[in-house]
Design an enzyme around this catalytic site. Structure first.
Site: not given
Ligand code: AMP
Length: 188
Positions: A17, A92, A137, A131, A148
């Site tokens: 996404k 989320r 990361r 990745r 996750r």
């Molecule tokens: P992402 O890059 O979208 O995979 O986000 C990486 C990490 O950031 C996630 O595993 C969460 O720890 C945190 N995170 C990102 N978006 C949110 C959100 N909307 N609410 C809470 N934690 C978030």
């Protein structure tokens, strides 16, 4: 002036996404707002938000709602969001979805659609481990990936039915190539 276009991209970790949100935002000339990216910037700056978020992020857990809600509120209030925006990684949780509804209502803005990236866990785990090697990361290790997924299933996936019942959900088969998915999105 045409109505602002507000799109949410929703899906499990590794569903692609983020990649698609970025490409579509460029095509439409709208800002791409990634909560993960915003949070990673805060961590890099070692800001108070970053310091509070870091541990949960590395473990693959959600950071507290109040932090992501505040970051989103600030980001969507910037002038570049006036023509609309594509937001990925938010909401989320039910509390975040309610907060976003309220923010949009205050600004008299309508949500156009929630694009849901449907893909199996098996496929996304494969992508995430790939990745991990490419980008390094901190949260792309098997333990954090599992967490996750659990968080996604329990806290985020109920939003699919919520937006479906509002008639806002557009489903995409995300098990396909980047090109095939972006062709579908272009028809949205
Ligand atoms: P992402 O890059 O979208 O995979 O986000 C990486 C990490 O950031 C996630 O595993 C969460 O720890 C945190 N995170 C990102 N978006 C949110 C959100 N909307 N609410 C809470 N934690 C978030």
């Amino acid at each position: 002036m045409s109505a602002p276009r507000i799109l949410i991209f929703l899906g499990p970790p590794g569903s692609g996404k983020g990649t698609q949100a970025k490409m579509m935002a460029e095509r439409l000339g709208l800002p791409h707002i990634s909560l993960g990216d915003l949070l990673r910037e805060e961590v890099k700056k070692d800001s108070p938000i970053g310091r509070r978020a870091k541990e949960s992020m590395n473990a693959g857990k959600l950071v507290p709602d109040e932090l992501t809600i505040e970051l989103t509120r600030q980001r969507i209030s910037r002038p570049d969001c006036r023509p609309g925006f594509i937001i990925d990684g938010f909401p989320r949780s039910a509390a975040q979805a309610e907060a976003l509804d309220r923010m949009l209502a205050e600004k008299k803005l309508d949500l156009e659609a929630v694009v849901y990236f449907r893909v199996s866990e098996e496929e996304t785990v494969k992508r995430l481990l790939g990745r991990a090697q490419l980008e390094g990361r901190a949260d792309d290790n098997i333990e954090s990936i599992r967490t996750r997924f659990e968080v996604y299933e329990k806290t985020t996936s109920p939003l699919i039915d919520h937006y479906r019942s509002l008639g806002k959900l557009a489903e995409i088969d995300a098990a396909r190539s980047i090109e095939a998915i972006s062709r579908d999105l272009a028809r949205l």
